[in-house]
Each structure stands twice: as C-alpha cells, then as structure tokens.
Design a protein around this motif. Structure first.
Motif, short mmCIF file in Angstrom:
data_model
loop_
_atom_site.label_atom_id
_atom_site.label_comp_id
_atom_site.label_asym_id
_atom_site.label_seq_id
_atom_site.Cartn_x
_atom_site.Cartn_y
_atom_site.Cartn_z
N PHE A 63 0.82 -1.22 0.00
CA PHE A 63 0.00 0.00 0.00
C PHE A 63 0.85 1.26 0.00
CE2 PHE A 63 -2.52 -3.17 2.44
CZ PHE A 63 -3.49 -3.38 1.48
N MET A 64 0.39 2.23 -0.79
CA MET A 64 1.04 3.54 -0.83
C MET A 64 0.13 4.57 -0.19
SD MET A 64 3.97 3.18 -2.31
CE MET A 64 4.50 4.75 -2.94
N GLY A 65 0.73 5.53 0.44
CA GLY A 65 0.01 6.70 0.92
C GLY A 65 0.29 7.84 -0.05
N ARG A 66 0.01 9.06 0.37
CA ARG A 66 0.33 10.22 -0.46
C ARG A 66 0.76 11.37 0.45
NH1 ARG A 66 -5.07 9.87 0.00
NH2 ARG A 66 -6.17 11.70 0.76
N ALA A 67 1.58 12.22 -0.11
CA ALA A 67 2.02 13.43 0.58
C ALA A 67 1.75 14.60 -0.36
CB ALA A 67 3.51 13.35 0.92
N ALA A 68 1.33 15.71 0.20
CA ALA A 68 0.98 16.87 -0.64
C ALA A 68 1.30 18.16 0.10
CB ALA A 68 -0.50 16.84 -0.99
N THR A 69 1.59 19.18 -0.69
CA THR A 69 1.74 20.52 -0.14
C THR A 69 1.07 21.50 -1.10
OG1 THR A 69 3.27 22.15 0.77
CG2 THR A 69 4.02 20.92 -1.16
N LEU A 70 0.55 22.57 -0.51
CA LEU A 70 -0.16 23.61 -1.27
C LEU A 70 0.58 24.93 -1.16
CD1 LEU A 70 -3.77 22.89 0.06
CD2 LEU A 70 -2.66 21.89 -1.94
#
Length: 98
Positions: A63-70
């Motif tokens: 399983f993969m998660g996700r990382a994000a920035t705005l």
C-alpha cells in the motif's frame, strides 16, 4: 526538509526536499479514507507555487500513501488504501522554488 541551492555561471536554482516518515501523534496510525492529515504548515520562504502531490511508501509493502503541499503552506499526508497504516514517508516530496 532541506533546502538545496544549485549554482552555475548562468543562474541559481533552489530545491526543497523532504525526508522521513510521519504518523498521527494521537492515534499512532492513519485510518483509511479520503481525508488527509495535516502534519505541518511550511514557512513562507519554502512554499511551493502550485500544489504538489506524490506517492509515499508506508509500513505495508502493498500500500502507498500520499504526501501533498499547497501554496498556502499546508503539508499533509493521506491514505486511501482500505487499510490502516502506521506511517507515510515524505521522501518523494520535492519541488523547485524557482
């Protein structure tokens, strides 16, 4: 995170790179679902001009998660795997400031 400056005779470019893993400090896991966990608000000098979303390795091989920035400085991680995860790595998250 770290800030790297690349210089040449013609120009200078700055890149931000993240490393390490994050998890929910209150529950010590990331429940599956569409919501994201805000892990930090980035300082103005390293905020991206646009949204950056990348996959992030987890404690489960499958399983993969996700990382994000705005651009607002919000840094978050998420999990839509259907399985509760312990952590998500930020190692794939990087972007150019210029």
């Amino acid at each position: 995170y770290r800030i790297i400056t690349f210089s040449s005779d013609e120009n200078t470019r700055t890149k931000v790179e993240f490393r390490g893993a994050v998890r929910n400090s209150s529950t010590h896991n990331m429940p599956s679902g569409g919501s994201s966990l805000v892990v930090a608000t980035l300082p103005e000098n390293i905020r991206t001009a646009q949204t950056v979303i990348v996959p992030g390795a987890t404690n489960h091989l499958s399983f993969m998660g996700r990382a994000a920035t705005l651009s607002s400085g919000w840094l978050g991680v998420g999990n839509q795997s259907g399985t509760t995860l312990d952590y998500v790595y930020l190692n794939n998250l990087s972007y150019w400031l210029d």
